[in-house]
Design a protein around this motif. Structure first.
Motif, PDB file in Angstrom:
ATOM      1  N   PHE A 160       0.833  -1.207   0.000  1.00 50.38           N
ATOM      2  CA  PHE A 160       0.000   0.000   0.000  1.00 50.38           C
ATOM      3  C   PHE A 160       0.864   1.252   0.000  1.00 50.38           C
ATOM      4  N   VAL A 161       1.863   1.311   0.881  1.00 49.81           N
ATOM      5  CA  VAL A 161       2.715   2.488   0.992  1.00 49.81           C
ATOM      6  C   VAL A 161       3.610   2.640  -0.232  1.00 49.81           C
ATOM      7  N   SER A 199      -1.070   7.880   2.175  1.00 46.94           N
ATOM      8  CA  SER A 199      -0.997   6.522   2.715  1.00 46.94           C
ATOM      9  C   SER A 199      -0.570   6.553   4.177  1.00 46.94           C
ATOM     10  N   GLN A 200       0.348   7.453   4.515  1.00 43.77           N
ATOM     11  CA  GLN A 200       0.764   7.593   5.914  1.00 43.77           C
ATOM     12  C   GLN A 200      -0.407   8.050   6.779  1.00 43.77           C
ATOM     13  N   CYS A 252      -6.789  10.147  -5.346  1.00 48.68           N
ATOM     14  CA  CYS A 252      -5.449   9.564  -5.391  1.00 48.68           C
ATOM     15  C   CYS A 252      -5.508   8.063  -5.108  1.00 48.68           C
ATOM     16  N   ASN A 253      -4.451   7.379  -5.502  1.00 53.00           N
ATOM     17  CA  ASN A 253      -4.410   5.921  -5.382  1.00 53.00           C
ATOM     18  C   ASN A 253      -4.466   5.456  -3.934  1.00 53.00           C
ATOM     19  N   ALA A 254      -3.860   6.225  -3.033  1.00 53.25           N
ATOM     20  CA  ALA A 254      -3.872   5.852  -1.616  1.00 53.25           C
ATOM     21  C   ALA A 254      -5.291   5.841  -1.064  1.00 53.25           C
ATOM     22  N   CYS A 255      -6.026   6.909  -1.334  1.00 57.40           N
ATOM     23  CA  CYS A 255      -7.392   7.006  -0.817  1.00 57.40           C
ATOM     24  C   CYS A 255      -8.321   6.013  -1.515  1.00 57.40           C
ATOM     25  N   PRO A 308      -3.658  17.330  11.336  1.00 58.89           N
ATOM     26  CA  PRO A 308      -2.672  17.113  10.271  1.00 58.89           C
ATOM     27  C   PRO A 308      -2.488  15.650   9.892  1.00 58.89           C
ATOM     28  N   ASP A 309      -3.002  14.723  10.710  1.00 60.26           N
ATOM     29  CA  ASP A 309      -2.848  13.290  10.432  1.00 60.26           C
ATOM     30  C   ASP A 309      -4.084  12.696   9.773  1.00 60.26           C
ATOM     31  N   GLU A 310      -4.970  13.553   9.280  1.00 62.85           N
ATOM     32  CA  GLU A 310      -6.228  13.082   8.711  1.00 62.85           C
ATOM     33  C   GLU A 310      -6.323  13.516   7.248  1.00 62.85           C
ATOM     34  N   VAL A 311      -6.714  12.585   6.391  1.00 60.27           N
ATOM     35  CA  VAL A 311      -6.975  12.929   5.002  1.00 60.27           C
ATOM     36  C   VAL A 311      -8.322  13.639   4.932  1.00 60.27           C
ATOM     37  N   THR A 312      -8.365  14.786   4.281  1.00 64.31           N
ATOM     38  CA  THR A 312      -9.620  15.523   4.171  1.00 64.31           C
ATOM     39  C   THR A 312     -10.650  14.702   3.406  1.00 64.31           C
TER      40      THR A 312
END
Length: 362
Positions: free
Chosen positions: A17-18, A26-27, A95-98, A251-255
């Motif tokens: 995934f990463v 991804s982080q 994005c691919n991560a989300c 800051p550690d959260e994907v919007t």
């Protein structure tokens, strides 16, 4: 010495995934999932270590009952897959991560034994043969990336047999050799369809029956996905949105839909919630709603449409709600012009910002 519990939830597929997705998002996704697992701790387990994609818990001199231990395992699986469902349903980022986060899986290894401890930088950490065995059990011959595994040692203590069956659990016997030493275990593959997922807030999708109060357009020489990142990552906001004293956000959260951030302007806190509205094909829509304005509500939408691989068009649409005559007059005579000028300035700043070669989040 008393038996102590060793409990390791491990996110399956983390390395792939990463390595194969956008690193920052991804982080953030992994960080959120680890927090979810930590918050799903119902048995007062002590967190010894965050081990990249895994959590190492222990419970000194105690092993919970069969009922409590299996319930703890189920609670963590439920929390994990509930959060993945939230990420899937409330996603705005392409994005691919989300997009691939819902493919992540979870395995939980449970062991018990005598514990010793060492102190590292004033922190007391579990140590000894049982700790080594628990971690070795993560590398097993189970043909799945989504399961609960309980060593024979812990199964004997809690009275768990291979015949145990429930809606969620169907145990099988397994055995592997580590350093010429065989360790037996019971494992059950977990079908996420048998979990009762936790509910989450349904995101607000706004379908206005009127035209936008303000519409501004600008083309950018940058990909649509990158422009979306600069708009939705609040760490970049101070570069192009002026007049704001401070931006407060996680800051550690994907919007995503439903996330919140705060703009502090002259000491006044403006609370914004992420929303969306119906989009045309090939459009990306990101919206924000606030009610901390002199009128009843203000909605601002950023609508991005790719023009090519390295260019896109941004439309900013503002919708307002003003019920009373006084608020409507305030909007028409003062606010609309001020909002338009502010957005025009922000778009010019955003254009200068994306053309810089040394962009970084501070």
């Amino acid at each position: 010495m008393f038996n102590s519990l060793l409990f390791i939830p491990d996110i399956s597929g983390f390395t792939h995934f990463v390595q194969n997705t956008e690193i920052e998002h991804s982080q953030h996704v992994i960080s959120e999932l680890l927090e979810v697992l930590i918050n799903a701790n119902t048995q007062d387990l002590k967190l010894a270590e965050v081990e990249g994609d895994a959590l190492f818990f222990f419970k000194e001199n105690e092993v919970p009952s069969q009922e409590k231990l299996l319930a703890q395992v189920e609670t963590m699986f439920t929390a994990f897959y509930s959060h993945l469902k939230l990420l899937e349903k409330n996603r705005i980022c392409p994005c691919n991560a989300c997009a691939t986060a819902p493919n992540l899986q979870l395995k939980i290894v449970v062991h018990c034994g005598e514990l010793q401890f060492i102190t590292v930088q004033k922190k007391r950490k579990p140590f000894g043969q049982s700790v080594i065995e628990a971690h070795r059990l993560l590398k097993n011959s189970v043909k799945s990336d989504n399961y609960a595994l309980l060593s024979n040692e812990v199964s004997k203590v809690i009275g768990l047999s291979r015949d145990y069956k429930s809606k969620l659990y169907h145990f099988d016997y397994g055995q592997d050799s580590y350093d010429e030493h065989k360790i037996a275990y019971l494992f059950s593959k977990i079908d996420k369809n048998n979990l009762k997922l936790n509910p989450f807030a349904i995101p607000e999708v706004v379908d206005f029956k009127c035209s936008a109060s303000i519409v501004l357009e600008k083309d950018f020489k940058i990909s649509a996905s990158q422009l979306l990142e600069y708009i939705t990552n609040y760490g970049y906001r101070h570069y192009w949105v002026k007049g704001v004293d401070k931006f407060e956000y996680n800051p550690d959260e994907v919007t995503r839909l439903g996330t919140e951030h705060v703009c502090v302007v002259d000491g006044k806190r403006l609370n914004f919630t992420t929303v969306t509205k119906p989009a045309e094909p090939n459009e990306i829509v990101y919206g924000e709603r606030t009610e901390d304005v002199p009128i009843d509500a203000l909605y601002q939408f950023f609508i991005i449409k790719p023009l090519s691989g390295n260019s896109c068009r941004l439309n900013v649409e503002v919708y307002t709600k003003a019920k009373s005559l006084l608020k409507k007059l305030l909007l028409a005579l003062i606010m609309k012009r001020a909002i338009r000028n502010s957005i025009r300035t922000s778009l010019s700043n955003l254009e200068m910002f994306v053309n810089k070669d040394d962009i970084d989040v501070s």
